[in-house]
Scaffold this motif. Sequence first.
Motif, PDB file in Angstrom:
ATOM      1  N   LYS A 231       1.486   5.067   8.336  1.00  0.00           N
ATOM      2  CA  LYS A 231       1.386   3.960   9.413  1.00  0.00           C
ATOM      3  C   LYS A 231       0.041   3.185   8.918  1.00  0.00           C
ATOM      4  O   LYS A 231       0.255   1.934   9.218  1.00  0.00           O
ATOM      5  CB  LYS A 231       0.833   4.829  10.742  1.00  0.00           C
ATOM      6  CG  LYS A 231       1.027   3.705  11.892  1.00  0.00           C
ATOM      7  CD  LYS A 231       2.298   2.984  12.043  1.00  0.00           C
ATOM      8  CE  LYS A 231       2.035   2.154  13.279  1.00  0.00           C
ATOM      9  NZ  LYS A 231       3.315   1.437  13.678  1.00  0.00           N
TER      10      LYS A 231
ATOM     11  N   ILE B 200       1.007   0.741   6.372  1.00  0.00           N
ATOM     12  CA  ILE B 200       1.712  -0.148   6.884  1.00  0.00           C
ATOM     13  C   ILE B 200       1.008  -1.351   7.596  1.00  0.00           C
ATOM     14  O   ILE B 200       1.097  -2.345   7.265  1.00  0.00           O
ATOM     15  CB  ILE B 200       2.863   0.292   7.970  1.00  0.00           C
ATOM     16  CG1 ILE B 200       3.977   0.984   6.943  1.00  0.00           C
ATOM     17  CG2 ILE B 200       3.731  -0.883   8.900  1.00  0.00           C
ATOM     18  CD1 ILE B 200       4.885   1.958   8.015  1.00  0.00           C
ATOM     19  N   VAL B 201       0.128  -0.791   8.266  1.00  0.00           N
ATOM     20  CA  VAL B 201      -0.963  -1.811   9.093  1.00  0.00           C
ATOM     21  C   VAL B 201      -1.705  -2.388   8.165  1.00  0.00           C
ATOM     22  O   VAL B 201      -1.836  -3.769   8.203  1.00  0.00           O
ATOM     23  CB  VAL B 201      -1.783  -0.904   9.864  1.00  0.00           C
ATOM     24  CG1 VAL B 201      -2.889  -1.807  10.629  1.00  0.00           C
ATOM     25  CG2 VAL B 201      -0.833  -0.460  11.257  1.00  0.00           C
ATOM     26  N   GLU B 202      -2.067  -2.016   7.026  1.00  0.00           N
ATOM     27  CA  GLU B 202      -3.015  -2.513   6.114  1.00  0.00           C
ATOM     28  C   GLU B 202      -2.274  -3.218   4.978  1.00  0.00           C
ATOM     29  O   GLU B 202      -2.747  -3.667   3.959  1.00  0.00           O
ATOM     30  CB  GLU B 202      -4.152  -1.721   5.468  1.00  0.00           C
ATOM     31  CG  GLU B 202      -4.953  -1.079   6.693  1.00  0.00           C
ATOM     32  CD  GLU B 202      -6.090  -0.245   6.001  1.00  0.00           C
ATOM     33  OE1 GLU B 202      -5.949   0.316   4.644  1.00  0.00           O
ATOM     34  OE2 GLU B 202      -6.891  -0.021   6.758  1.00  0.00           O
ATOM     35  N   ASN B 203      -0.793  -3.401   5.078  1.00  0.00           N
ATOM     36  CA  ASN B 203       0.185  -3.998   4.284  1.00  0.00           C
ATOM     37  C   ASN B 203      -0.137  -3.577   2.764  1.00  0.00           C
ATOM     38  O   ASN B 203      -0.208  -4.283   1.859  1.00  0.00           O
ATOM     39  CB  ASN B 203      -0.337  -5.621   4.053  1.00  0.00           C
ATOM     40  CG  ASN B 203       0.305  -6.268   5.352  1.00  0.00           C
ATOM     41  OD1 ASN B 203       1.225  -6.072   5.880  1.00  0.00           O
ATOM     42  ND2 ASN B 203      -0.693  -7.136   5.830  1.00  0.00           N
ATOM     43  N   GLU B 204      -0.063  -2.174   2.675  1.00  0.00           N
ATOM     44  CA  GLU B 204      -0.150  -1.498   1.280  1.00  0.00           C
ATOM     45  C   GLU B 204       1.073  -0.675   1.110  1.00  0.00           C
ATOM     46  O   GLU B 204       1.155  -0.093  -0.050  1.00  0.00           O
ATOM     47  CB  GLU B 204      -1.262  -0.259   1.577  1.00  0.00           C
ATOM     48  CG  GLU B 204      -2.659  -1.204   1.675  1.00  0.00           C
ATOM     49  CD  GLU B 204      -3.747   0.233   1.636  1.00  0.00           C
ATOM     50  OE1 GLU B 204      -3.654   1.217   1.819  1.00  0.00           O
ATOM     51  OE2 GLU B 204      -4.915  -0.314   1.740  1.00  0.00           O
ATOM     52  N   LEU B 205       2.146  -0.966   1.635  1.00  0.00           N
ATOM     53  CA  LEU B 205       3.376  -0.206   1.343  1.00  0.00           C
ATOM     54  C   LEU B 205       4.046  -1.140   0.397  1.00  0.00           C
ATOM     55  O   LEU B 205       4.360  -2.254   0.498  1.00  0.00           O
ATOM     56  CB  LEU B 205       4.278  -0.150   2.835  1.00  0.00           C
ATOM     57  CG  LEU B 205       5.450   0.643   2.659  1.00  0.00           C
ATOM     58  CD1 LEU B 205       5.407   1.870   2.180  1.00  0.00           C
ATOM     59  CD2 LEU B 205       6.348   0.660   3.870  1.00  0.00           C
TER      60      LEU B 205
END
Length: 186
Positions: free
Chosen positions: A178, A181-186
């Motif tokens: 999560k 995802i929030v930190e745009n690392e996916l």
Amino acid sequence: MHYPEENPWTIISEKQVYDNQWIGLTEYQVINPSGNLGIYGKVRFKNTAIGVLPLDDDMNTYLVGQYRFPLSQYSWEIPEGGGPLGTDPLDSAKRELLEETGLKADNWTELQRMHLSNSVSDELCIIYLARVLRQFDAEPEDTEQLIIKKIPFDEAYRMVTDGRITDAITVAAVLRLKLMIVENEL
């Protein structure tokens, strides 16, 4: 106050209290950090704990439901298991994912390493994210009676945050993903 990072414990003696193919229990006679005599019990694990968070292209994940004997309750978890010390943990992760869900993944990312109960054990856990999934037949062990549930990842996250999922490996994996995802690392 500053404390050195060296070991403040002195071991006087040790004896093996229990041993099987999965764990060993050792009792130590010690001098503790304050200089007093004491005992300390340590559970030594013979496997590395493995967790796999499968995530498909539509942001669904797969949970495994099973009755957990030590807890006397049913538990929803990501696919988990163990791999013998000294073996490649990624190979163990691939085996566990296939055994429990019938899934194979083409893309693997290590999410994190953690100690599960460092006050009494040396158990190390490695958690992987598995992507680009393909479905095959599951191959559960004879000790496993599993139910597989495919759900949106956000539902798994809600299950963690509202307490329906309490398994430490699953909680850590879901929260780590999560955050990615929030930190745009996916």
